[in-house]
Design a protein around this motif. Structure first.
Motif, mmCIF file in Angstrom:
data_model
loop_
_atom_site.group_PDB
_atom_site.id
_atom_site.type_symbol
_atom_site.label_atom_id
_atom_site.label_comp_id
_atom_site.label_asym_id
_atom_site.label_seq_id
_atom_site.Cartn_x
_atom_site.Cartn_y
_atom_site.Cartn_z
ATOM 1 N N SER A 38 14.166 -45.594 -0.376
ATOM 2 C CA SER A 38 15.224 -46.076 0.126
ATOM 3 C C SER A 38 15.594 -45.320 -1.340
ATOM 4 C CB SER A 38 15.321 -47.552 -0.752
ATOM 5 O OG SER A 38 14.693 -47.642 -1.646
ATOM 6 N N TRP A 39 17.318 -45.212 -0.954
ATOM 7 C CA TRP A 39 17.614 -44.334 -1.758
ATOM 8 C C TRP A 39 19.109 -44.648 -2.285
ATOM 9 C CZ3 TRP A 39 18.458 -38.856 -0.083
ATOM 10 C CH2 TRP A 39 19.377 -38.676 1.687
ATOM 11 N N PRO A 40 19.870 -44.416 -3.754
ATOM 12 C CA PRO A 40 20.985 -45.092 -4.104
ATOM 13 C C PRO A 40 22.097 -44.550 -3.782
ATOM 14 C CG PRO A 40 19.762 -43.463 -6.004
ATOM 15 C CD PRO A 40 18.899 -43.395 -5.062
ATOM 16 N N HIS A 41 23.432 -45.003 -3.675
ATOM 17 C CA HIS A 41 24.147 -43.548 -3.728
ATOM 18 C C HIS A 41 25.276 -44.117 -4.558
ATOM 19 C CE1 HIS A 41 24.221 -43.770 0.586
ATOM 20 N NE2 HIS A 41 22.600 -44.374 0.947
ATOM 21 N N ALA A 67 22.962 -38.799 -13.736
ATOM 22 C CA ALA A 67 23.090 -39.626 -13.056
ATOM 23 C C ALA A 67 22.451 -41.189 -13.426
ATOM 24 C CB ALA A 67 23.233 -39.100 -11.928
ATOM 25 N N ASP A 68 23.223 -42.214 -13.266
ATOM 26 C CA ASP A 68 22.306 -43.384 -13.823
ATOM 27 C C ASP A 68 22.743 -44.129 -12.151
ATOM 28 O OD1 ASP A 68 21.783 -46.131 -14.159
ATOM 29 O OD2 ASP A 68 23.271 -46.738 -15.128
ATOM 30 N N TYR A 69 21.415 -44.208 -12.185
ATOM 31 C CA TYR A 69 21.257 -45.156 -10.396
ATOM 32 C C TYR A 69 20.874 -46.381 -10.516
ATOM 33 C CZ TYR A 69 21.492 -40.366 -8.350
ATOM 34 O OH TYR A 69 21.302 -38.741 -7.902
ATOM 35 N N SER A 70 20.844 -46.939 -11.135
ATOM 36 C CA SER A 70 19.600 -48.073 -11.827
ATOM 37 C C SER A 70 20.780 -49.218 -11.093
ATOM 38 C CB SER A 70 19.949 -48.588 -13.039
ATOM 39 O OG SER A 70 20.920 -48.878 -13.578
ATOM 40 N N ASN A 71 21.830 -49.844 -11.045
ATOM 41 C CA ASN A 71 22.434 -50.470 -10.418
ATOM 42 C C ASN A 71 23.187 -49.680 -9.262
ATOM 43 O OD1 ASN A 71 22.614 -52.406 -12.345
ATOM 44 N ND2 ASN A 71 23.547 -51.246 -13.308
ATOM 45 N N ALA A 72 22.925 -48.287 -8.789
ATOM 46 C CA ALA A 72 23.257 -48.143 -7.749
ATOM 47 C C ALA A 72 22.778 -48.813 -6.197
ATOM 48 C CB ALA A 72 23.031 -47.115 -6.967
ATOM 49 N N PRO A 73 24.332 -49.242 -4.766
ATOM 50 C CA PRO A 73 23.381 -49.915 -3.754
ATOM 51 C C PRO A 73 22.260 -48.573 -3.286
ATOM 52 C CG PRO A 73 25.692 -48.886 -3.450
ATOM 53 C CD PRO A 73 25.813 -48.701 -5.011
ATOM 54 N N GLN A 74 21.459 -49.085 -2.680
ATOM 55 C CA GLN A 74 20.483 -48.803 -1.984
ATOM 56 C C GLN A 74 20.582 -48.522 0.061
ATOM 57 O OE1 GLN A 74 17.372 -47.371 -3.634
ATOM 58 N NE2 GLN A 74 18.978 -47.883 -5.538
ATOM 59 N N THR A 75 20.062 -47.406 0.329
ATOM 60 C CA THR A 75 19.925 -47.530 1.987
ATOM 61 C C THR A 75 18.700 -47.768 2.215
ATOM 62 O OG1 THR A 75 20.487 -45.620 2.306
ATOM 63 C CG2 THR A 75 22.260 -47.271 2.263
ATOM 64 N N LEU A 76 17.988 -47.641 3.238
ATOM 65 C CA LEU A 76 16.591 -47.625 3.512
ATOM 66 C C LEU A 76 16.745 -46.102 4.559
ATOM 67 C CD1 LEU A 76 13.613 -48.155 2.989
ATOM 68 C CD2 LEU A 76 14.550 -49.769 5.071
ATOM 69 N N VAL A 77 15.739 -45.475 4.376
ATOM 70 C CA VAL A 77 15.775 -44.321 5.696
ATOM 71 C C VAL A 77 13.958 -44.400 6.006
ATOM 72 C CG1 VAL A 77 15.661 -41.357 5.580
ATOM 73 C CG2 VAL A 77 17.166 -42.809 4.489
ATOM 74 N N GLU A 78 14.066 -44.181 7.129
ATOM 75 C CA GLU A 78 12.988 -44.920 7.943
ATOM 76 C C GLU A 78 12.861 -43.183 8.830
ATOM 77 O OE1 GLU A 78 12.002 -49.164 8.393
ATOM 78 O OE2 GLU A 78 13.861 -48.433 9.790
ATOM 79 N N PHE A 79 11.898 -42.700 8.173
ATOM 80 C CA PHE A 79 11.600 -41.605 9.982
ATOM 81 C C PHE A 79 10.018 -42.019 10.709
ATOM 82 C CE2 PHE A 79 12.472 -39.225 6.268
ATOM 83 C CZ PHE A 79 13.574 -38.956 6.899
ATOM 84 N N ASP A 83 26.130 -51.737 5.024
ATOM 85 C CA ASP A 83 26.776 -52.665 4.429
ATOM 86 C C ASP A 83 26.056 -53.059 2.886
ATOM 87 O OD1 ASP A 83 24.543 -53.196 4.781
ATOM 88 O OD2 ASP A 83 24.738 -55.398 5.915
ATOM 89 N N SER A 84 25.898 -52.690 2.610
ATOM 90 C CA SER A 84 25.792 -52.569 0.664
ATOM 91 C C SER A 84 26.313 -52.151 -0.113
ATOM 92 C CB SER A 84 23.921 -52.689 0.702
ATOM 93 O OG SER A 84 23.844 -51.454 0.137
ATOM 94 N N ILE A 85 27.073 -51.065 0.129
ATOM 95 C CA ILE A 85 27.742 -50.108 -0.535
ATOM 96 C C ILE A 85 29.119 -50.509 -0.262
ATOM 97 C CG2 ILE A 85 29.257 -47.865 -0.433
ATOM 98 C CD1 ILE A 85 26.550 -47.252 1.170
#
Length: 155
Positions: free
Chosen positions: A77-80, A91-103, A122-124
């Motif tokens: 999962s990574w922040p946007h 950059a402060d990613y602590s409260n950034a919305p996240q998406t999930l990347v799957e391979f 949809d979390s963004i």
């Protein structure tokens, strides 16, 4: 158009074991993804590094490694953030919305089928969701070419 999920699939002429290494060895991942990562990937831990893609070198890459199911599934999962503009502060990613990347990897007669999914847009916040989706949609198109070149040139 689906705006919560990006999907890509590519048939790679390389064995599953080779594609797995390209995805999960942090040095190999860094070469094709264009990021200099500090440490190996470990599920449950955050991975960080410096983007090396021209024009984006000021950005710190950060992702929480979710799953590593050998030769089957690698996810993070990574922040946007809303903007990639240069700043004097890290950059402060602590409260950034996240998406999930799957391979997901599947053996096929000529090599490996690599299925990529990024979900959770949809979390963004709605005001900048379309831009985040557009950036990543185009980015994954390029990254699929990058991993294909990498596994072809590094047997």
């Amino acid at each position: 158009m689906e705006s919560n999920r990006i999907e890509r699939r590519i048939e790679l002429k390389a064995p599953v074991s080779r594609v797995w290494r390209a995805l999960t060895d942090h040095r190999a991942f860094g070469q094709w993804f264009k990021v200099k990562l500090e440490d190996p990937f470990v599920p449950g831990r955050v991975s960080r590094g410096q983007i090396t893609y021209p024009g984006y070198e000021h950005i710190t890459w950060e992702a929480r490694i979710e799953k590593m199911e050998p030769e089957r599934l690698f996810s993070f999962s990574w922040p946007h953030v809303q903007s990639f503009e240069k700043s004097d502060k890290p950059a402060d990613y602590s409260n950034a919305p996240q998406t999930l990347v799957e391979f997901r990897l599947e053996p096929i007669p000529d090599g490996t089928l690599l299925l990529l999914t990024e979900s959770g847009f949809d979390s963004i916040p709605a005001g900048w969701r379309p831009e985040a989706f557009r950036r990543n949609d185009g980015g994954w198109t390029e990254q699929m070419k990058n991993i294909e070149s990498y596994v072809t040139q590094n047997p």
